[in-house]
Design a protein around this motif. Structure first.
Motif, PDB file in Angstrom:
ATOM      1  N   MET A 201      -4.682  29.836  60.225  1.00 62.17           N
ATOM      2  CA  MET A 201      -3.418  29.143  60.004  1.00 62.17           C
ATOM      3  C   MET A 201      -2.640  29.274  61.307  1.00 62.17           C
ATOM      4  O   MET A 201      -2.323  30.381  61.742  1.00 62.17           O
ATOM      5  N   VAL A 202      -2.381  28.144  61.937  1.00 58.30           N
ATOM      6  CA  VAL A 202      -1.843  28.169  63.296  1.00 58.30           C
ATOM      7  C   VAL A 202      -0.513  27.435  63.355  1.00 58.30           C
ATOM      8  O   VAL A 202      -0.464  26.224  63.124  1.00 58.30           O
ATOM      9  N   VAL A 203       0.551  28.168  63.629  1.00 56.00           N
ATOM     10  CA  VAL A 203       1.830  27.509  63.914  1.00 56.00           C
ATOM     11  C   VAL A 203       1.844  27.219  65.400  1.00 56.00           C
ATOM     12  O   VAL A 203       1.656  28.125  66.218  1.00 56.00           O
ATOM     13  N   THR A 204       1.985  25.968  65.768  1.00 49.42           N
ATOM     14  CA  THR A 204       1.808  25.642  67.179  1.00 49.42           C
ATOM     15  C   THR A 204       2.613  24.415  67.597  1.00 49.42           C
ATOM     16  O   THR A 204       3.049  23.610  66.769  1.00 49.42           O
ATOM     17  N   HIS A 205       2.829  24.328  68.902  1.00 53.24           N
ATOM     18  CA  HIS A 205       3.394  23.111  69.490  1.00 53.24           C
ATOM     19  C   HIS A 205       2.334  22.369  70.294  1.00 53.24           C
ATOM     20  O   HIS A 205       2.626  21.365  70.922  1.00 53.24           O
TER      21      HIS A 205
END
Lengths: 251, 280
Positions: A201-205
């Motif tokens: 699960m990757v929170v990214t920009h």
């Protein structure tokens, strides 16, 4: 077909009607979300949309105000849940690396193995070495974190999380604190992990990463899911005005 | 280089009407020169005006100083170091406990620690020493062993100061460190022991050594609880000889011994700080 097959299984992460408030401010407003085993889900959205709070609720670094979070079917919001045991199964990578500065790279990787997993020294070293090799930093095994570049520190942090043999990995904007030229090496390590089948699960920009590696992209804004789906759809042909506006701004 | 370019510029027009001013460099040189002259004049004045014979006899009496050895080291200095060590160990252990209580999520623990710390930081150290060394024995009719009295008399106050220092150190460790440790499955206690406290102590080594230095000097207050020849610390030892001989030499000797203990300590802090800076 993969979607059908995995939906009959218990999801690795399942979030039901999650709410989180900081005082008067409601950051998550009834959030429903899941990650299947082996799936890579990228969470994108404007800053302040609650992405990091969501991620931090999943391993209870933040206490949810209400709602349920199930990890492999086990309700972790239950008061009786063993949070420490739960966390040791979930790898977490932070934006600011958070390596332990007073310990060498090797000790950073072995301390939780020894103290939490109760592994023998020899076994912990073996695991540490193989994970450092995995992120290409075996030669830094005796270095201290302050002697490493940001990109190297983040790769060590990933190796540290992997050393606990987690069932899944959470990434909280892992490249946001890095100089642009160091982003690539960290994303490469994450790409390898995804290829090996790690649940992520990757929170990214990093839209390029979400596009290329993500099985599913979730766009969230103002504490709720706006739209989700395969990257081609959410990033390539967004249905919602807010998604379109956001993507226009970051590109 | 800048000076050599500035000089020709200021002397370029010798016929200029403005009064010739000193260059910055020349001004600095003048000030330094004056300061040296003042220093040498003071030194010469001291040498000429001081009563060297009286000074020597009363402060640097070699024969008297010689009679102080070896006891000044084997008894007095030994006791000073021993008392300091005992009080510091007690202060550190109890101070850590108090610091953890102040950071506790259980409110009564926080209150208790706060009251303790505020009380004993607010009282003169002598009052505590009197209380432990004289007040309690009178009240309960029992005397603790001397070393226990000394450890508590100094340690109770030291713990209050050190608790605040330790708390500051623990709070100085970035929040992400606790989160990283917890996310690896460590319990709060385990994370404190393995990750937070070691880093906190690195931060506070300089102020903690400061406390140690203060404590060394505070052992001189212990004379108020009464001493035997075997339990004298440095100042009491020197003061007794001062009274017997009506001569200040013992104070000078004792002072030098104090410095022999405290100066290496400050040097040690510097080494530790440098080593810390490297591993950060």
């Amino acid at each position: 077909m993969t979607t059908d097959g995995s939906q009959t299984q218990v999801p690795a992460i399942e979030v039901r009607d999650l709410r989180k408030s900081f005082g008067e401010l409601e950051v998550l407003k009834g959030f429903d979300f899941h990650v299947n085993e082996g799936e890579v889900v990228c969470v994108i959205g404007p800053s302040g949309s609650g992405k990091s709070t969501l991620l931090r609720c999943v391993n209870r670094l933040e206490e949810p105000t209400s709602g349920q979070i199930l990890i492999e079917g086990e309700d972790i919001t239950d008061v009786d849940a063993d949070v420490d045991a739960l966390r040791s199964r979930i790898g977490m990578v932070f934006q600011s690396f958070n390596l332990f500065p007073h310990l060498s790279v090797l000790r950073n990787l072995t301390i939780a193995q020894r103290r939490v997993r109760r592994r023998s020294k020899a076994e912990a070293h073996e695991v540490a070495r193989s994970n450092l090799e995995r992120v290409g930093l075996l030669d830094k095994i005796d270095a201290y974190p302050s002697h490493l570049s940001g990109g190297q520190q983040q790769r060590v942090a990933i190796a540290r999380a992997l050393s606990m043999d987690p069932d899944m990995m959470l990434f909280d904007e892992p490249t946001s604190a890095l100089d642009p030229e160091l982003v690539g090496e960290v994303l490469a390590v994450m790409r390898d992990l995804a290829t090996e089948g790690m649940t992520m699960m990757v929170v990214t920009h990093e839209m390029g990463f979400a596009q290329e590696v993500g099985d599913r992209v979730v766009f969230m804004d103002d504490g709720a899911v706006v739209e989700e789906g395969p990257p081609e759809q959410v990033l390539g042909d967004p249905q919602h005005e807010r998604t379109r506006r956001f993507l226009k701004m970051v590109r | 280089m800048s000076a050599s370019t500035a000089k020709p510029a200021s002397t370029a027009k010798p016929g200029a009407r403005r009064p010739r001013r000193l260059t910055k460099r020349q001004q600095q040189r003048l000030v330094r020169g004056v300061l040296y002259v003042v220093f040498v004049a003071g030194l010469v004045g001291l040498v000429l005006l001081a009563d060297w014979e009286t000074t020597r006899r009363n402060f640097f009496n070699v024969e008297l100083a010689r009679t102080m050895f070896p006891e000044v080291l084997t008894i007095a200095a030994r006791n000073t170091i021993l008392y300091t060590f005992l009080a510091f160990s007690f202060g550190l252990t109890f101070g850590l406990l108090l610091a953890l209580m102040r950071l506790s999520s259980i409110a009564p623990y926080r209150w208790l620690a706060t009251i303790y710390i505020e009380t004993f930081r607010g009282l003169p150290a002598l009052l505590t020493i009197f209380l432990v060394g004289i007040g309690i024995p009178i009240a309960f009719g029992t005397r603790w062993p001397t070393l226990v009295t000394i450890t508590l008399g100094l340690g109770i106050v030291a713990a209050a100061y050190m608790a605040e220092t330790i708390r500051a150190g623990i709070e100085g460790v970035p929040k992400g460190q606790m989160e990283a440790a917890r996310s690896l499955g460590m319990s709060y206690t385990r994370a404190m022991i393995s990750i937070i406290i070691p880093q906190g102590f690195r931060i506070i080594i300089p102020p903690l050594t400061n406390e140690l230095g203060l404590l060394i000097k505070d052992t001189s207050l212990l004379f108020v609880i009464g001493t035997t020849p075997a339990t004298k610390e440095l100042l009491k030892f020197g003061r007794d000889l001062l009274n017997i001989n009506a001569n200040a030499t013992p104070l000078i000797v004792v002072g030098v011994v104090y410095l022999m203990i405290t100066v290496p300590l400050t040097q040690l802090v510097r080494v530790l700080e440098r080593r810390n800076a490297r591993s950060r």
